[in-house]
Structure formats: structure tokens, C-alpha cells
Design a protein around this motif. Structure first.
Motif, mmCIF file in Angstrom:
data_model
loop_
_atom_site.group_PDB
_atom_site.id
_atom_site.type_symbol
_atom_site.label_atom_id
_atom_site.label_comp_id
_atom_site.label_asym_id
_atom_site.label_seq_id
_atom_site.Cartn_x
_atom_site.Cartn_y
_atom_site.Cartn_z
ATOM 1 N N SER A 114 0.439 3.549 -3.212
ATOM 2 C CA SER A 114 -0.361 4.761 -2.963
ATOM 3 C C SER A 114 0.467 6.033 -3.056
ATOM 4 O O SER A 114 -0.083 7.139 -3.005
ATOM 5 N N ARG A 115 1.782 5.891 -3.216
ATOM 6 C CA ARG A 115 2.610 7.083 -3.409
ATOM 7 C C ARG A 115 2.266 7.733 -4.744
ATOM 8 O O ARG A 115 2.308 7.103 -5.789
ATOM 9 N N ARG A 116 1.904 9.005 -4.684
ATOM 10 C CA ARG A 116 1.624 9.779 -5.888
ATOM 11 C C ARG A 116 2.244 11.153 -5.740
ATOM 12 O O ARG A 116 2.527 11.604 -4.631
ATOM 13 N N VAL A 126 -4.423 10.328 -11.291
ATOM 14 C CA VAL A 126 -3.776 9.035 -11.043
ATOM 15 C C VAL A 126 -3.142 8.613 -12.362
ATOM 16 O O VAL A 126 -3.845 8.358 -13.341
ATOM 17 N N HIS A 141 -7.234 16.856 -0.404
ATOM 18 C CA HIS A 141 -8.016 16.037 -1.321
ATOM 19 C C HIS A 141 -9.229 16.775 -1.880
ATOM 20 O O HIS A 141 -9.945 16.219 -2.724
ATOM 21 N N ASP A 183 2.227 12.946 2.435
ATOM 22 C CA ASP A 183 2.348 12.866 0.983
ATOM 23 C C ASP A 183 3.526 13.705 0.517
ATOM 24 O O ASP A 183 4.022 14.578 1.246
ATOM 25 N N TRP A 235 0.836 -1.217 0.000
ATOM 26 C CA TRP A 235 0.000 0.000 0.000
ATOM 27 C C TRP A 235 0.860 1.252 0.000
ATOM 28 O O TRP A 235 0.602 2.193 -0.761
ATOM 29 N N ARG A 272 4.465 8.013 3.331
ATOM 30 C CA ARG A 272 3.137 7.410 3.202
ATOM 31 C C ARG A 272 2.788 6.612 4.444
ATOM 32 O O ARG A 272 1.631 6.617 4.889
#
Length: 242
Positions: A26-28, A227, A219, A182, A22, A177
Motif C-alpha cells: 500500500s506504500r505509494r 496507482v 484522498h 503516507d 499490506w 504506513r
């Protein structure tokens, strides 16, 4: 016992695997952050665990400049003064070739897609140069993040040390994360390496590798809905079994 020799946490192996997966997946690259502060202890903890990444013959070729508060604002202001002045901006150069001199497929196609996907979310038309300039300029205010990181390397090190550095950067982003934070790694800072060196007192013996924003993602901002695609393992891996 050293953490490097310690057994894994006392949790089911599949739970540990899912947690690591995860954090990686999930790193963006986040391009809008909340103003919530990040404790210095958390930044130090992230750097403390990231330092265990691999490096050739244990060279550990990284140096990190952490900027927050007024220091971060002064750095952003100094860069923006140059960025917003066409004549001054044209005088800037890159410390090394991060991107290829000539783009080819499939790399140029991926580059274009992520750029236009982002601008599409923001409603920025290809012809709207002013808004494109303003959006790109948000790099230099760390997209509103409370923590900025600048990474340098000794100029005498070889290309292999940049591979080591990539592992260090990835370790930082994954560790962030795991703590609910982030990041956005940013080669955009490289053009202004001389401005950054002057503001932060970076010696001439060190070369800027890149910058990074660190904080809590906002968010509610549409740009964070981006993404990016990733190619399948079958597209880049070749297995030899006999």
C-alpha cells in the motif's frame, strides 16, 4: 528483552503476514497531503524502527534532517526562489547521478507512463509548460505535508552505502504506513542540494541523497488516485533449481 530478539506479536501468523504485506504493497508516492500535524513522537518512532534495517558491516550511513513548521516553510521558500528563476535554476547541479545519462527501454517507457498518467489525472496537457512547472514545483513545498525529511550521507562512503540507504528509506516508508501515514520519496530535491545545505547547515562532508514528504494523504485530491503498474515476478526473477 531487545525488540530485535523478541518473539513476534501474539497474533495469528497469517494476520501478521497480511499486515506486513499490506504495509509494503500500500506504500505509494503521495502528492497531496492534509495539513493535519504529525507528532514528533511519531516521527521519532518511525526513525527508531527504521534504524534496524541492514547496512554493510553495520555502517549505518544515514543522517536525517527533519523540518516542520516555520523551518519547513523557510526551506521551501528558499528553494522556490531559485526554482522559479530560470537563470538561478540553470546554475544548479545534482550531487550524484540518480538517473541514467541515457534512457533505454523498458525504463524510459515506465518513466513516461507514470509522468503522463499523473498529468492526465490533473488535466495538464503536454504543451502546458506553465502548469507542468507549477506541478513539479509542488515537490518543494512537500506537497502540503507537515513534515519534510532530508537524507544525507558522508561523501567518503562508497556506492554500496546507497544500497543501504535504500533499505533505510523503504523501512521509513513502511513504518509510516503501519502508523496510518503516507510518504513521497523525492529525488527532485537533489538539484537544489546547495540551497538545502545552506538553509539547514549541512556540512560539506555530507551529500544529499534525497528528500521525503511525510503526513496524511488527502484522498480528495485526484493526483492521489494514481496507482502505478508493477511488473510480474516472472518478468524479473530467474529461478535455478538444478
Amino acid at each position: 528483552m531487545s525488540i530485535r530478539l523478541a518473539p513476534p506479536p501474539n497474533i495469528p501468523a497469517d494476520t501478521l503476514c497480511r499486515a506486513v504485506d499490506w504495509a509494503l504493497a500500500s506504500r505509494r508516492s503521495i502528492r497531496a497531503f492534509r495539513t493535519d500535524p504529525v507528532a514528533r513522537e511519531d516521527v521519532k518512532a518511525i526513525l527508531d524502527v527504521a534504524r534496524y534495517c541492514a547496512s554493510g558491516v553495520n555502517t549505518q550511513p544515514w543522517h536525517v534532517y527533519v523540518v516542520t513548521g516555520a523551518a519547513k516553510d523557510r526551506l521551501s521558500d528558499a528553494i522556490m526562489r531559485v526554482y522559479d528563476d530560470p537563470s538561478l535554476s540553470a546554475e544548479q547541479d545534482e550531487p550524484y547521478d540518480y538517473y541514467p545519462q541515457e534512457w533505454v527501454s523498458p525504463y524510459v517507457d515506465r518513466r513516461r507512463k507514470v509522468g503522463w498518467d499523473l498529468y492526465g489525472l490533473l488535466g495538464i496537457d503536454k504543451a502546458d509548460k506553465a502548469r507542468m512547472h507549477a506541478q513539479h514545483g509542488r515537490n518543494y513545498t512537500f506537497f502540503g505535508a507537515p513534515v519534510g525529511l532530508m537524507f544525507t550521507i558522508d561523501r567518503g562512503m562508497g556506492r554500496g552505502s546507497l544500497i543501504d540507504y535504500g533499505m533505510f528509506l523503504q523501512s521509513i516508508m513502511v513504518a509510516a504506513r503501519a502508523r496510518g501515514l503516507d510518504t513521497c520519496p523525492q529525488a527532485a530535491f537533489n538539484k537544489f542540494h546547495r540551497v538545502i545545505a545552506s538553509e539547514l547547515g549541512i556540512p560539506d562532508t555530507q551529500m544529499l541523497v534525497c528528500g521525503m514528504s511525510l503526513g496524511y494523504a488527502d484522498h480528495d485530491c485526484i493526483e492521489n488516485a494514481l496507482v502505478t503498474d508493477r511488473t510480474a515476478v516472472s518478468d524479473f526473477a530467474t529461478f535455478h533449481e538444478e
